[in-house]
Design an enzyme around this catalytic site. Structure first.
Site, PDB file in Angstrom:
ATOM      1  N   CYS A 128      -5.536  -0.106   0.543  1.00 48.78           N
ATOM      2  CA  CYS A 128      -4.569  -1.170   0.285  1.00 48.78           C
ATOM      3  C   CYS A 128      -4.462  -2.096   1.499  1.00 48.78           C
ATOM      4  O   CYS A 128      -4.458  -3.322   1.370  1.00 48.78           O
ATOM      5  CB  CYS A 128      -3.217  -0.568  -0.054  1.00 48.78           C
ATOM      6  SG  CYS A 128      -1.981  -1.774  -0.578  1.00 48.78           S
ATOM      7  N   CYS A 224       2.057   5.246  -3.630  1.00 54.31           N
ATOM      8  CA  CYS A 224       3.175   4.582  -4.306  1.00 54.31           C
ATOM      9  C   CYS A 224       3.008   4.523  -5.810  1.00 54.31           C
ATOM     10  O   CYS A 224       3.997   4.490  -6.546  1.00 54.31           O
ATOM     11  CB  CYS A 224       3.350   3.171  -3.743  1.00 54.31           C
ATOM     12  SG  CYS A 224       1.897   2.113  -3.945  1.00 54.31           S
TER      13      CYS A 224
END
Length: 400
Positions: A128, A224
């Protein structure tokens, strides 16, 4: 807007000084603050605004699938976007929400599922940072005329004559430098980490003192987008072939049982094997092509060395390969939860490699090996993704 006097009234002038030092920018400079909706990124934006910078908040919507958007500790979806918007409104700063779901799916979630299906243990936070945050979002910040992109990561950027250097955070319990090893020198020049010199307790005190709505919000979890911590739910949806059954095989060749898919296992795992042979057994290797989970005694987890792929270098040498040729002594960190240990950077075959001074246990392909300076242990020199490992009895010939 939250009053600028609130900082002084709550004895946070020293915090503002630390933030200005970390930013190394003149007051009034435009800064894009990455706002995920959590406490760290919200406090980052608030401190920048109170320190006198021209702050623009940007939130990335990265995923939106069912339970993940409602779980505690999620980020970048659902309620978190609303929290980021509310914080920006309270700070009276511009705020933009960018839909990056398709980019996140391709660069992070698909890679996460593919890695598990190959028998690896991935780190989606690094992917990410490599892609949607420090590549795409950084470009957005430049397009908005910003002098820097600030994030809520706990790491320190230290200026030097040779360019910016990456260091561990002041708070060792919160240090996130492991997840930032793939940051390039050019990205590091533009990035800022205002919280790197603060402890987590200070950050929560600032949030409470400013009356921020996220002051008591739980910290975000590492993965997440995984609902309730069940990563197999995501993998089964994206790569269902990873759930095909196969054999659990001892290192000596004995078939000890069956498993329900290689994606359910990772190197070093002991629980959940559902086999009983007397002595404790651990997952020591995963052969995804043969759908085999290989187990053995604890000593079989010890790795003498490892090779790396997708390397990144922040040291003085211009490339990772050139640095490796001199075989310098480094400190190597093979898991985010472990402390760095003494090792040597070198070349094995055609690959950059790390040889440990004392063998490391449970080194898993797919994880990162992050290298720190042996003479300046807080400084990140670079790292790479673990490709192959070498056991104690295997010399320096990597095994699959």
């Amino acid at each position: 807007m939250l009053a600028r006097a609130d900082i002084a009234d709550n004895a946070h002038l020293a915090v503002l000084g630390a933030v200005r030092e970390a930013m190394a920018l003149p007051t009034g400079a435009r800064v894009v603050a990455a706002m995920s909706g959590g406490i760290d990124s919200t406090v980052t934006a608030a401190l920048l605004a109170h320190a006198g910078y021209d702050v623009v908040g940007v939130t990335l919507q990265l995923y939106d699938h069912g339970a993940a958007v409602r779980q505690k500790g999620a980020c970048c979806a659902g309620q978190d976007i609303l929290d980021a918007r509310a914080a920006a409104d309270a700070l009276a700063i511009p705020h933009y929400v960018l839909d990056y779901e398709s980019r996140f799916q391709a660069a992070v979630m698909d890679d996460f599922a593919d890695s598990y299906a190959r028998g690896e243990t991935p780190i989606p936070c690094v992917r990410c940072n490599q892609t949607v945050k420090f590549r795409d979002l950084l470009d957005v910040a430049r397009d908005l005329g910003a002098a820097a992109l600030a994030t809520g990561h706990y790491a320190r950027r230290v200026a030097s004559d040779g360019g910016a250097r990456l260091h561990r955070a002041r708070d060792p319990a919160r240090d996130q430098s492991y997840f930032l090893f793939a940051t390039t020198p050019a990205q590091l020049d533009f990035l800022r980490f205002p919280l790197g010199g603060l402890e987590k307790a200070e950050v929560r005190r600032v949030a409470a003192g400013l009356g921020l709505g996220v002051a008591d919000k739980p910290d975000s979890q590492d993965i997440c987008f995984v609902p309730e911590g069940r990563y197999t739910t995501v993998i089964d949806r994206l790569r269902p072939h990873g759930a095909l059954p196969g054999d659990i095989v001892h290192l000596d060749g004995r078939v000890l049982g069956r498993h329900e898919g290689v994606t359910r296992y990772t190197v070093g795992q002991r629980r959940g094997l559902k086999i009983a042979v007397g002595d404790p057994l651990f997952v020591v290797r995963i052969d995804a092509d043969r759908r085999q989970v290989i187990v053995g005694p604890r000593e079989a987890l010890l790795a003498a060395s490892l090779t790396l792929s997708e390397t990144s270098w922040l040291g003085e040498d211009p490339t990772f390969a050139r640095a490796a040729l001199s075989a310098p002594r480094v400190l190597a960190r093979v898991r985010s939860t472990r402390e760095p240990v003494p090792a040597h950077l070198t070349i094995i075959g055609d690959d950059p490699a790390v040889v440990f001074e004392i063998p490391e246990e449970g080194v898993a392909p797919g994880q990162a090996c992050v290298l720190y300076d042996a003479d300046e242990p807080s400084r990140v020199l670079g790292g790479g993704f673990i490709k192959l490992t070498t056991g104690l009895r295997e010399g320096l010939t990597p095994r699959c």
